[in-house]
Write an enzyme that holds these catalytic residues in place. Structure first.
Site, PDB file in Angstrom:
ATOM      1  N   GLU A 278      32.163  22.535  52.381  1.00 25.37           N
ATOM      2  CA  GLU A 278      33.482  22.747  52.975  1.00 25.37           C
ATOM      3  C   GLU A 278      34.576  22.788  51.914  1.00 25.37           C
ATOM      4  O   GLU A 278      35.498  23.605  52.001  1.00 25.37           O
ATOM      5  CB  GLU A 278      33.759  21.635  54.005  1.00 25.37           C
ATOM      6  CG  GLU A 278      34.775  22.042  55.052  1.00 25.37           C
ATOM      7  CD  GLU A 278      34.710  21.159  56.302  1.00 25.37           C
ATOM      8  OE1 GLU A 278      33.993  20.133  56.286  1.00 25.37           O
ATOM      9  OE2 GLU A 278      35.380  21.497  57.287  1.00 25.37           O
ATOM     10  N   GLU A 281      34.372  26.034  50.242  1.00 28.82           N
ATOM     11  CA  GLU A 281      34.944  27.064  51.118  1.00 28.82           C
ATOM     12  C   GLU A 281      36.472  27.006  51.082  1.00 28.82           C
ATOM     13  O   GLU A 281      37.144  28.038  51.006  1.00 28.82           O
ATOM     14  CB  GLU A 281      34.425  26.860  52.550  1.00 28.82           C
ATOM     15  CG  GLU A 281      34.839  27.968  53.512  1.00 28.82           C
ATOM     16  CD  GLU A 281      34.415  27.689  54.958  1.00 28.82           C
ATOM     17  OE1 GLU A 281      33.727  26.675  55.201  1.00 28.82           O
ATOM     18  OE2 GLU A 281      34.783  28.496  55.838  1.00 28.82           O
ATOM     19  N   CYS A 298      33.315  19.939  62.267  1.00 32.15           N
ATOM     20  CA  CYS A 298      32.296  18.901  62.479  1.00 32.15           C
ATOM     21  C   CYS A 298      32.212  18.448  63.931  1.00 32.15           C
ATOM     22  O   CYS A 298      31.236  17.859  64.340  1.00 32.15           O
ATOM     23  CB  CYS A 298      32.601  17.665  61.649  1.00 32.15           C
ATOM     24  SG  CYS A 298      32.922  18.024  59.963  1.00 32.15           S
ATOM     25  N   SER A 318      36.144  26.503  59.685  1.00 38.73           N
ATOM     26  CA  SER A 318      35.176  26.496  58.592  1.00 38.73           C
ATOM     27  C   SER A 318      33.841  26.958  59.155  1.00 38.73           C
ATOM     28  O   SER A 318      33.489  26.630  60.296  1.00 38.73           O
ATOM     29  CB  SER A 318      35.042  25.078  58.039  1.00 38.73           C
ATOM     30  OG  SER A 318      33.846  24.962  57.324  1.00 38.73           O
ATOM     31  N   LYS A 357      27.508  16.258  70.854  1.00 42.71           N
ATOM     32  CA  LYS A 357      26.454  16.570  69.894  1.00 42.71           C
ATOM     33  C   LYS A 357      25.195  17.049  70.611  1.00 42.71           C
ATOM     34  O   LYS A 357      24.393  17.788  70.057  1.00 42.71           O
ATOM     35  CB  LYS A 357      26.141  15.347  69.031  1.00 42.71           C
ATOM     36  CG  LYS A 357      27.215  15.031  68.011  1.00 42.71           C
ATOM     37  CD  LYS A 357      27.149  15.954  66.808  1.00 42.71           C
ATOM     38  CE  LYS A 357      28.405  15.846  65.958  1.00 42.71           C
ATOM     39  NZ  LYS A 357      28.493  16.916  64.954  1.00 42.71           N
ATOM     40  N   GLU A 360      25.873  20.567  71.121  1.00 43.00           N
ATOM     41  CA  GLU A 360      25.811  21.272  69.836  1.00 43.00           C
ATOM     42  C   GLU A 360      24.358  21.547  69.429  1.00 43.00           C
ATOM     43  O   GLU A 360      24.022  22.646  68.996  1.00 43.00           O
ATOM     44  CB  GLU A 360      26.509  20.439  68.757  1.00 43.00           C
ATOM     45  CG  GLU A 360      26.571  21.130  67.398  1.00 43.00           C
ATOM     46  CD  GLU A 360      27.142  20.229  66.307  1.00 43.00           C
ATOM     47  OE1 GLU A 360      26.702  19.077  66.196  1.00 43.00           O
ATOM     48  OE2 GLU A 360      28.026  20.669  65.567  1.00 43.00           O
ATOM     49  N   GLU A 365      22.983  29.152  68.215  1.00 46.50           N
ATOM     50  CA  GLU A 365      23.138  29.362  66.764  1.00 46.50           C
ATOM     51  C   GLU A 365      22.358  28.323  65.967  1.00 46.50           C
ATOM     52  O   GLU A 365      22.097  28.510  64.776  1.00 46.50           O
ATOM     53  CB  GLU A 365      24.619  29.246  66.351  1.00 46.50           C
ATOM     54  CG  GLU A 365      25.543  30.279  66.972  1.00 46.50           C
ATOM     55  CD  GLU A 365      26.123  29.799  68.296  1.00 46.50           C
ATOM     56  OE1 GLU A 365      25.610  28.801  68.856  1.00 46.50           O
ATOM     57  OE2 GLU A 365      27.092  30.420  68.779  1.00 46.50           O
ATOM     58  N   CYS A 503      35.421   9.721  65.571  1.00 43.96           N
ATOM     59  CA  CYS A 503      34.096   9.373  66.101  1.00 43.96           C
ATOM     60  C   CYS A 503      33.962   7.897  66.462  1.00 43.96           C
ATOM     61  O   CYS A 503      33.140   7.546  67.298  1.00 43.96           O
ATOM     62  CB  CYS A 503      33.021   9.734  65.090  1.00 43.96           C
ATOM     63  SG  CYS A 503      33.199  11.386  64.452  1.00 43.96           S
TER      64      CYS A 503
END
Lengths: 575, 162
Positions: A278, A281, A298, A318, A357, A360, A365, A503
């Protein structure tokens, strides 16, 4: 300033504050149900009623402003009886299945019934049969258990600005539900699970993967690995009655081994890996004219939020996968090869503070050739359940450390567990990448407050860097709108965490509503950073080794294939 | 005109509208489209910047809004005080059973829709119902079955003629 009398004792109060605020400060406990700290009171449930001298009826203390000379009695026979009756009425139409409920032993309604001494069924209400909504990958919604306190509705709308659920219907037919009574999966729900944190009963709970994980652990043909997120070790102890703000990382690792996991890895390691990708990037975007501001990726609730509401800003995200997915991808590729394992025989489990999560991990993907990066996600709460189920006395276990090659972490990776942490970690490494030197002081105090939105400006070599940190998506929406409308170009990098505080207060964390708890959890992360020698991601030797042996250069060809991802505009949700 | 075009035309009259314009908009859309479709609700939500769940919540609070088009035969069962006392709930239940639909719903073939209404001003005829505005008075439960049969026959005949 004024004076009021509470149960015969004089107390100071500010004019305009609510009775409940004064009571809490004075250490007088009055039960509440619909009240949520930080949100406007609705006075809907009447659990907090008290007697005010000179008034015929009881008043809800959460919504009643104090005035000078007021005399109140919080636990008069009348007030206590009223509260008890309310609980009895709520129970009258509540399913009697406490023993089978996810919230058994940790249910506000159950606790109130016990506290108020409900011992007899005096009212028998009509029991409505309603369908359980299991279509969402992260959350299960059982409307029969709903007591209509409205906390989930307000959190979803006011804190997250999503509004996936609302009160549907009228009077005794009211329910909390989605538009057109559809499943949560086609609603605008972003899977954050904040509703499951505020739900007083079992009407909104995480979707369990405990059984799947136990099946995998019992299968001798499967090689079961586990990773645990940075914030889990600082909250798990609460599930075992330890006070908030205690880190039990070594004991947790030991417990995971005793549960039978073949390898125990630390997601903080892949947080360091994320930072390498990151920060690279970011520097590339800053120096190469890429799309700015860059936004972190994230937090999967936030990703879905952008895909739904700000599809034009998808290029700002990102392309880095989250630490969970990065480690998952590395386990099924590099690690599998190194250990001579077929990726299909590896079951990759992650312990997350997060319900999103789960969503996710199931994103298309994140699944390559039928092999998902991560197979099952357990929340902190589910891990606690698993540990209890297996009779592991976690508090008295001798501590152990995570396994190589993904067990070593910097404290920068650990900081990912709280709002502002990704930003601090990224700046540490970006600074090094640009200047070739370490920052004088690694701590950025402006990003360490408990506010929902923080901004800072700093110089990184020749670059003038503007950063913003937000948590809670209502705050994120405000910031994005500001950037678009005011065409702000002074912000280059934005960290967004879906849950307020990050979190540490994720939707999968131990249920504990006070803001003090969240602060205590965050404080430990900072303490760990303070005590750590290895404080930057780029200095993590295990990460460096992985690049050398396998990945090549950050943002190179292999990292792009394994560690980066794409996003989709979501038009097919009821938003 | 498509639903989208109809809704667009209505929304065009509410420039700079905020959430307080929701109910009049919903009323107009229902008037124009016959009911509130998902597409219409999404479009209104996008215009007023309101989540669809909120709009659905408001709309379900009021009896006047429906989310399915009315059937060829729209059956309104009066549940005013007089009709209630005279047993209209039994009549309603029979309609519901025979047609397999509940209040506010439309049968799958689009032929029948059922709606509970408050007093329709014919208390002397209690319990009373109206089918497409035609009244049927002093009903007992079995009358509901008979009425459904009659209209089903009529519908079948119309279908043959077509």
């Amino acid at each position: 300033m004024c004076h009021i009398e509470i149960n015969g004792r004089v107390a100071k109060a500010k004019v305009g504050e609510t009775l409940l605020e004064v009571l809490r400060r004075e250490g007088v406990s009055v039960p509440t149900l619909c009240n949520v700290e930080g949100l406007n009171p609705t006075g809907a449930c009447r659990m907090c009623v008290v007697e005010v001298e000179g008034r015929g009826n009881l008043v809800p203390s959460c919504a009643f402003p104090v005035s000078d000379g007021m005399k109140i009695r919080t636990h008069s026979a009348k007030a206590v009886q009223a509260r008890k009756t309310i609980v009895e009425l709520l129970l009258s139409s509540h399913p009697d299945d406490c023993n089978y409920c996810a919230r058994n032993g940790n249910c506000e309604l159950q606790n109130l019934a016990a506290e108020l001494g409900v011992r007899q069924r005096r009212y028998l209400g009509k029991h409505k049969k309603m369908k359980v909504d299991v279509a969402n990958p992260s959350l299960v919604r059982d409307p029969e258990k709903c007591i209509l306190c409205g906390r989930c509705v307000r959190v979803c709308e006011e804190i997250q600005n999503v509004g996936a659920i609302d009160f549907i219907g009228r009077g005794s037919d009211s329910t909390v539900g989605t538009a057109f009574n559809e499943g949560l999966n086609v609603s605008s729900c972003i899977n954050c699970g904040q509703c499951s944190l505020v739900c007083p009963t079992g009407a909104l709970v995480e979707k369990r993967s405990i059984e799947d994980v136990m099946t995998a652990l019992a299968d001798p043909k499967k090689y079961v690995v586990v990773q645990h997120a940075p914030s889990v070790s600082v909250t798990l102890a609460e599930e075992f009655g330890v006070r908030p703000g205690t880190d039990i990382d070594p004991q947790m690792v030991a417990a995971l081994r005793r549960l039978g996991f073949d390898r125990v890895f630390d997601t903080s390691f892949s947080a360091d890996l994320t930072i390498m990708e990151e920060a690279t990037e970011l520097v590339t975007r800053l120096t190469g004219g890429g799309v700015l501001p860059m936004m972190t990726s994230c937090s999967p609730g936030w990703i879905k939020f952008v895909e739904q509401y700000y599809p034009n800003m998808i290029p700002n995200l990102s392309t880095c996968k989250s630490p969970q997915q990065m480690l998952g991808a590395i386990i099924k590729s590099f690690f599998a090869k190194r250990e001579g394992l077929n990726p299909k025989d590896i079951v990759s489990v992650s312990i997350m503070p997060c319900t999103a999560k789960k969503f996710e991990a199931g994103r298309s993907e994140m699944i390559v050739d039928d092999v998902p990066d991560v197979d099952f996600v357990l929340t902190t709460r589910e891990l606690a359940q698993l540990i209890k189920m297996h009779g592991i006395d976690i508090e008295n276990l001798p501590g152990e450390t995570a396994d190589n090659p993904f067990g070593e972490r910097s404290s920068a990776g650990k900081l990912f567990g709280g709002s502002g942490g990704v930003m601090e970690a990224a700046i540490r490494t970006a600074y090094f990448m640009v200047t070739g030197e370490e920052m004088d002081d690694l701590k950025i105090p402006a990003l360490r407050t408990s506010k929902g939105r923080k901004e800072a400006k700093m110089k990184v070599g020749e670059l003038e860097l503007g950063v913003a940190v937000v948590s809670g998506l209502a705050n994120a929406r405000k910031l994005l709108d500001e950037i678009v409308e005011e065409q702000r170009t002074d912000i280059h990098f934005i960290e967004v965490m879906t849950c307020p505080g990050g979190c540490v207060s994720g939707g999968g964390q131990p249920i504990n509503l006070s803001s003090e708890t969240v602060k205590a959890r965050q404080k430990v992360l900072y303490k760990l950073d303070q005590q750590e020698v290895l404080r930057t991601s780029h200095q993590n030797p295990a990460v460096a080794r992985l690049y050398k042996e396998f990945l090549g250069k950050p943002n190179g060809e292999k990292p792009h294939r394994l560690l980066h991802t794409t996003y989709v505009e979501r038009t097919n949700v009821l938003k | 005109m498509t639903t989208e075009a109809k809704v667009t035309a209505i929304l065009a009259r509410y420039t700079d509208a905020k959430r307080d314009a929701l109910i009049p908009i919903l009323q107009e859309v229902q008037e124009a489209c016959g009911y509130l479709s998902k597409e219409a609700v999404i479009q209104i939500g996008a215009y007023l910047n309101l989540p669809t769940s909120k709009i659905y919540g408001v709309a379900t609070f009021y009896n006047q809004f429906r989310f399915q088009p009315v059937g060829d035969y729209h059956i309104q069962v009066c549940r005013g005080t007089a009709c209630h006392v005279k047993g209209s709930s039994g009549v309603f239940d029979r309609f519901s059973r025979d047609l397999g639909i509940s209040d506010g719903e439309t049968s799958k073939d689009g032929k029948f829709s059922l709606e509970v209404v408050s007093c329709i001003g014919a208390c002397g005829l209690a319990p009373v119902i109206a089918v497409n505005g035609e009244f049927h008075a002093k009903l007992v439960d079995d009358d509901a079955t008979r009425i459904v049969k009659t209209y089903k026959k009529e519908a079948a005949k119309k279908g043959e003629q077509k």
